[in-house]
Design an enzyme around this catalytic site. Sequence first.
Site, PDB file in Angstrom:
ATOM      1  N   LYS A   1      -2.133  -1.391  -3.986  1.00 15.22           N
ATOM      2  CA  LYS A   1      -3.034  -0.245  -3.826  1.00 15.22           C
ATOM      3  C   LYS A   1      -2.238   1.031  -3.779  1.00 15.22           C
ATOM      4  CE  LYS A   1      -6.282   1.519  -0.389  1.00 15.22           C
ATOM      5  NZ  LYS A   1      -6.901   1.270   0.887  1.00 15.22           N
TER       6      LYS A   1
ATOM      7  N   LYS B   1       0.863  -1.162   0.000  1.00  9.96           N
ATOM      8  CA  LYS B   1       0.000   0.000   0.000  1.00  9.96           C
ATOM      9  C   LYS B   1       0.904   1.217   0.000  1.00  9.96           C
ATOM     10  CE  LYS B   1      -3.856   2.016   2.427  1.00  9.96           C
ATOM     11  NZ  LYS B   1      -4.802   1.815   3.534  1.00  9.96           N
TER      12      LYS B   1
HETATM   13  C1  PBG Z   1      -6.910   3.248   5.337  1.00  6.23           C
HETATM   14  C2  PBG Z   1      -7.585   3.071   4.022  1.00  6.23           C
HETATM   15  C3  PBG Z   1      -7.336   3.833   2.886  1.00  6.23           C
HETATM   16  C4  PBG Z   1      -8.196   3.395   1.905  1.00  6.23           C
HETATM   17  C5  PBG Z   1      -8.926   2.342   2.423  1.00  6.23           C
HETATM   18  N1  PBG Z   1      -8.539   2.151   3.750  1.00  6.23           N
HETATM   19  C6  PBG Z   1      -6.303   4.850   2.634  1.00  6.23           C
HETATM   20  C7  PBG Z   1      -6.273   5.998   3.537  1.00  6.23           C
HETATM   21  O1  PBG Z   1      -7.279   6.598   3.870  1.00  6.23           O
HETATM   22  O2  PBG Z   1      -5.147   6.337   3.897  1.00  6.23           O
HETATM   23  C8  PBG Z   1      -8.295   4.017   0.535  1.00  6.23           C
HETATM   24  C9  PBG Z   1      -9.310   3.468  -0.387  1.00  6.23           C
HETATM   25  C10 PBG Z   1      -9.673   4.393  -1.503  1.00  6.23           C
HETATM   26  O3  PBG Z   1      -9.080   5.475  -1.684  1.00  6.23           O
HETATM   27  O4  PBG Z   1     -10.575   4.019  -2.253  1.00  6.23           O
HETATM   28  N2  PBG Z   1      -6.669   2.096   6.050  1.00  6.23           N
END
Ligand code: PBG
Length: 343
Positions: free
Chosen positions: A267, A213
């Site tokens: 991601k 991520k």
């Molecule tokens: C955090 C989380 C994020 C996303 C899902 N869970 C990133 C964040 O806010 O830092 C992003 C998903 C998206 O942008 O569609 N655990």
Amino acid sequence: MNRPTSPKAAGARSVDEITGGRRLRRMRKAAWSRRLVRENTLTVDDLIWPIFLTDGENVREPITAMPGVFRLSVDVAVREVEQAARLGIPAIATFPQVDGSRKDVTGSHILDPDNLINRATRALKAAVPEIGVITDAALDPFTSHGHDGILRDGVIVNDETVEQVAAASVLQAAAGSDIIAPSDMMDGRIGAIRDALDANGFQDVAIMSYATKFASAFYGPFRNAIGTQGLLKGDKSTYYIDHANSDEAVRETEQDILEGADMIMVKPGLPYLDIIRRLKDEFALPTFAYQVSGEYSMIKAASANGWIDGEKAMLESLLAFKRAGCDGILTYFAPEVARLLKG
Ligand code: PBG
């Protein structure tokens, strides 16, 4: 006035001489032959639908930064997931907008067996048992500072966070979650979650690791959706991967696999196709991409302005994930594309 000599007259080679008679366009000339040699396809089996949950009843609240996406109360989520199952979508992933009064510095509400995630999982598994439910065990929806970990003196405390994430995973499994997908990027979380699940009789609950991520600007609309946008102080670069790095993504993923990840995820998605291909070639594990909120909203915004054909751009972006080596994609487009594929 000198007329330029024609290339032919000057002895230029013919196209057949240049290509040696090989004509790559031959197979492109008809729709049937293009279909015949097509290397990748997108099907409904590739789709995981992320949905946003909120408290209340009969709530379907539009998310400003994500046109066409809504925050759903559990009862409405059940109805929409029933439709998703009917469309053939294999799995959903839930993300809660947690009421501000329930947030604190340690995100302790994640350990409430009756929190929004767990209530939704129970309702969904009771009403739509045929669809897979994926839950995130990260703390960010529950913390007052919007970070994915316990924050003390300005530092994200790794090991305590891992303990809490593992405990939350057990509660999520007990509620009926089929796959735990921890998105927090703490060191050691996959092994700790595996141990905790096994110790509590949940050997069959799988782990999809957000193995790589990246610290990314593309998460903006998601933070608007779950209401962490205004809360977040600083950024997440002490735990998410620097988006300049590729070797580090391989090391992170290898570590998560050694600790017990059943599936891996990259991601965001589209800007990281190189990472997807590298991980698929290296590990040959079921590999997923999360086409995140910013990627979704960019396509929607350009389409709303008439600058691109939104439907074609959606399909092209999703097929690109397949070409890069993905077994599936988490995408907010899931119901739209499933309907389209169904014709
Ligand atoms: C955090 C989380 C994020 C996303 C899902 N869970 C990133 C964040 O806010 O830092 C992003 C998903 C998206 O942008 O569609 N655990």
